[in-house]
Scaffold this motif. Structure first.
Motif, short mmCIF file in Angstrom:
data_model
loop_
_atom_site.label_atom_id
_atom_site.label_comp_id
_atom_site.label_asym_id
_atom_site.label_seq_id
_atom_site.Cartn_x
_atom_site.Cartn_y
_atom_site.Cartn_z
N ALA A 249 -30.57 50.24 31.49
CA ALA A 249 -31.99 50.45 31.79
C ALA A 249 -32.78 50.63 30.50
O ALA A 249 -33.84 50.03 30.30
CB ALA A 249 -32.16 51.66 32.70
N ALA A 250 -32.23 51.46 29.59
CA ALA A 250 -32.93 51.73 28.34
C ALA A 250 -33.08 50.43 27.55
O ALA A 250 -34.17 50.14 27.01
CB ALA A 250 -32.16 52.76 27.53
N LEU A 251 -32.00 49.62 27.49
CA LEU A 251 -32.06 48.40 26.69
C LEU A 251 -33.01 47.37 27.27
O LEU A 251 -33.70 46.67 26.53
CB LEU A 251 -30.66 47.79 26.58
N VAL A 252 -33.03 47.29 28.60
CA VAL A 252 -33.96 46.34 29.22
C VAL A 252 -35.38 46.70 28.80
O VAL A 252 -36.17 45.85 28.39
CB VAL A 252 -33.80 46.34 30.75
N LEU A 253 -35.67 48.00 28.85
CA LEU A 253 -36.99 48.47 28.45
C LEU A 253 -37.27 48.13 26.99
O LEU A 253 -38.31 47.59 26.64
CB LEU A 253 -37.05 49.98 28.67
N ILE B 37 -25.81 43.40 24.04
CA ILE B 37 -25.43 44.79 24.33
C ILE B 37 -25.40 45.01 25.84
O ILE B 37 -24.43 45.55 26.38
CB ILE B 37 -26.40 45.77 23.65
N VAL B 38 -26.43 44.53 26.52
CA VAL B 38 -26.45 44.68 27.98
C VAL B 38 -25.25 43.96 28.57
O VAL B 38 -24.55 44.49 29.43
CB VAL B 38 -27.77 44.13 28.57
N GLY B 39 -24.99 42.74 28.09
CA GLY B 39 -23.88 41.95 28.61
C GLY B 39 -22.55 42.66 28.45
O GLY B 39 -21.76 42.74 29.39
N ILE C 245 -23.40 56.16 32.76
CA ILE C 245 -23.80 55.96 31.37
C ILE C 245 -24.20 54.49 31.17
O ILE C 245 -25.25 54.20 30.58
CB ILE C 245 -22.66 56.35 30.40
N GLY C 246 -23.36 53.58 31.71
CA GLY C 246 -23.66 52.15 31.58
C GLY C 246 -25.02 51.83 32.17
O GLY C 246 -25.83 51.13 31.57
N GLY C 247 -25.30 52.36 33.35
CA GLY C 247 -26.59 52.11 34.00
C GLY C 247 -27.74 52.58 33.14
O GLY C 247 -28.73 51.87 32.94
#
Ligand SMILES: Nc1ncnc2c1ncn2[C@@H]1O[C@H](COP(=O)(O)OP(=O)(O)OP(=O)(O)O)[C@@H](O)[C@H]1O
Ligand SMILES: [Mg+2]
Lengths: 303, 229
Positions: free
Chosen positions: A180-184, A37-39, A174-176
């Motif tokens: 950030a949310a997904l990394v967390l 998802i991040v990718g 939005i992407g940022g």
């Protein structure tokens, strides 16, 4: 520590991956999902950036000087423009050049203008064309250009640029936030997964402590395990995103609608970002895996 | 050598498990610790292993003053003790060989030493045929012998056993104690907690009776009452 002891601990970590394979699959799966998802979010935003930049580069401000402006005036405007931030290459078109161009355009009828060469400066104003490198500032740039001495008019197509810039800002924001949310989320999920694996082995850990194992000795296999998990997940996610991206571009190219097909030329080819993505995935995987296991061990080492 | 001086110990919930215990066990001794359930036997063991710290008083084991022992020094201290528990505490996903070898691994022993020592103690415990088996493939008595092999392999000066025979059949219990006695004859100090008074009477020797957190009896008794076996 002896090399043979270290090898033993690394081997133990690898062995644990296999022994706890359900846990391994669960952790790798979660990590792959997050990385993917991040990718894709990163790829999407890179592409939007690239499209906006490309279109932005087509943007120019056209600057007309007053009719009959002197050579000194032209040079002064040129100096002003080249000092201005947000503008790129500057091209100058003299009245004589404009006249010649027009004459050429008339083709066979060009002879009509014969003998009027000397009046070029009274018909055509000197003209500069400057590339806009910071499309988001197009309005202020045009206004600033207009304030330069000897400048009569400055024009730039602002509407499309503005829309694109606002799209880019939105996508990046939005992407940022999503990233950030997904990394967390991934750190939390991975930490929990490894914590569960540590928890099921807490008895084993306490036994090791009774036998006189140091904390480092107990930690190394878990950290090896976490790092290997991370590497597996990174490789799988990398292959998946590579394939996914190729399919996506393939699908767009096949699309008969010219509008979509023409988009492909602005898309960033995967080869351009391949190394960065692989590196980013590996780094993220190794860090979440390694730090995740180190964190999950806390509290279980006190016996 | 073990030396407990005026030792009191309370759990965090306020339970006073040990009240003013004085106890000295010299090198080469074999001591049984007996007492009814909840008397405080395991609490003493926890103090001796530095699993917990005395609330007051001094605990000295193998020359380490456990009151002052730093967290970092605990592993080194524990390597000077072999421990055997009622529930064996073998590492389930390691073979018998690896379980025993683990004790040496933590001391950063070389592979060469491990290949020498482990088969040696396994043979001593008559486990040479079980080296490749996993703990769940063994009987209780066999598992306890693996635990004993693990405790022995470092050749520690002191072995502490908390109810080592609690989970195994009586016939094998005597075998385990016989093994401990043989180890003791080679100079290793042994402290063994047990419920089984019959066994203590059978073997005899130093017997420490703890009741309600205090030492109520500490003397040598003569063994030999054979009727229970
Ligand atoms: N973790 C603990 N927290 C609080 N109190 C405890 C804890 N462990 C033991 N106790 C209490 O401390 C006292 C001594 O317990 P201990 O385990 O030392 O007894 P024991 O002599 O080993 O008994 P058993 O023969 O049943 O094993 C008991 O009253 C017990 O309830
Ligand atoms: Mg007990």
């Amino acid at each position: 520590m002896r090399a043979s002891s270290f090898r033993y601990l690394v081997k133990n970590g690898v062995h644990n991956l296999w022994t706890n394979r359900m846990m391994t699959i669960a952790s790798v799966g979660t990590l792959v999902a997050c990385l993917l998802i991040v990718g894709f979010a990163v790829l999407f935003s890179i592409n939007v950036d690239s499209i906006v930049e490309y279109i932005g580069q087509q943007n120019e401000v056209v600057v007309f000087l007053e009719l009959g402006a002197s050579d000194e005036a032209v040079e002064s405007v040129r100096a002003n423009l080249s000092e201005m931030e947000g503008l790129g290459d500057i091209e100058y078109e003299s009245p004589e050049q404009a006249f010649a161009d027009y004459k050429e355009k008339l083709g066979e009828d060009g002879y009509l203008l014969d003998g009027m060469e000397d009046e070029a400066a009274e018909i055509y104003p000197p003209k500069f064309t400057a590339k806009i490198t910071e499309p988001e500032r197009v309005d202020t740039l045009v206004a600033a250009v207009k304030r330069i001495e000897y400048v009569d008019k400055a024009e730039a197509p602002t509407d499309l640029t503005k829309t694109l810039v606002s799209v880019r800002t939105m996508v990046n924001t939005i992407g940022g936030a999503v990233i950030a949310a997904l990394v967390l989320v991934s750190v939390v999920v991975i930490t929990n997964t490894i914590r569960a694996s540590v928890f099921t082995r807490r008895k084993e850990i306490s036994i090791m402590k009774y036998v006189g194992a140091t904390n480092t000795f107990i930690r190394i296999p878990f950290i090896v395990e976490g790092i290997l998990l991370g590497i597996f997940a990174a490789l799988i996610a990398f292959l998946a995103i590579w394939g996914g991206y190729a399919l996506f571009i393939g699908a767009i190219t096949m699309e008969s609608s010219t509008w979509l097909a023409s988009l492909t030329q602005y898309l960033v080819p995967f080869a351009d970002v391949r190394l960065q993505i692989l590196g980013g995935f590996l780094l993220a995987g190794i860090l979440t895996g390694g730090i995740g296991s180190a964190f999950s061990m806390r509290g279980h080492l006190k016996v | 050598m073990i030396d407990l001086m005026d030792v009191c110990f309370s759990y965090e919930n306020g339970t006073e498990a040990l009240k003013d215990v004085n106890l000295r066990i010299d090198n080469g001794d074999f001591a049984f610790i007996v007492g009814s359930s909840g008397a405080g036997k395991s609490s003493i063991i926890k103090l001796l292993l530095r699993e917990t710290r005395a609330t007051s008083g001094t605990v000295i084991v193998n020359g380490y003053n456990l009151n002052r022992l730093k967290e970092r020094q605990i592993p080194k201290f524990r390597r000077s003790i072999g421990v055997v528990f009622q529930d064996f505490r073998l590492i389930p996903n390691m073979t018998v060989f690896d379980n025993v070898a683990f004790s040496l691994r933590v001391t950063d022993a070389s592979n060469k030493v491990i290949r020498q020592q482990v088969p040696y103690v396994l043979e001593l415990m008559e486990l040479q045929d079980k080296a490749r088996k996993y703990p769940y493939e063994l009987s209780g008595g066999e598992q306890q012998r693996v635990a004993l092999a693990r405790a022995l392999v470092n050749d520690p000066p002191l072995i502490i056993a908390d109810e080592p025979t609690g989970n195994i059949d009586p016939e094998f219990s005597y075998e385990i104690v016989e093994m401990l006695r043989a180890i003791n004859r080679c100079g290793t100090t042994i402290v063994m907690v047990t419920h089984e008074h019959e066994m203590v009477k059978y073997f005899g020797g130093r017997t420490i009776n703890i009741e309600d957190g205090a030492v109520v009896f500490d003397d040598y008794i003569t063994g030999g009452s054979n009727e229970s076996k």
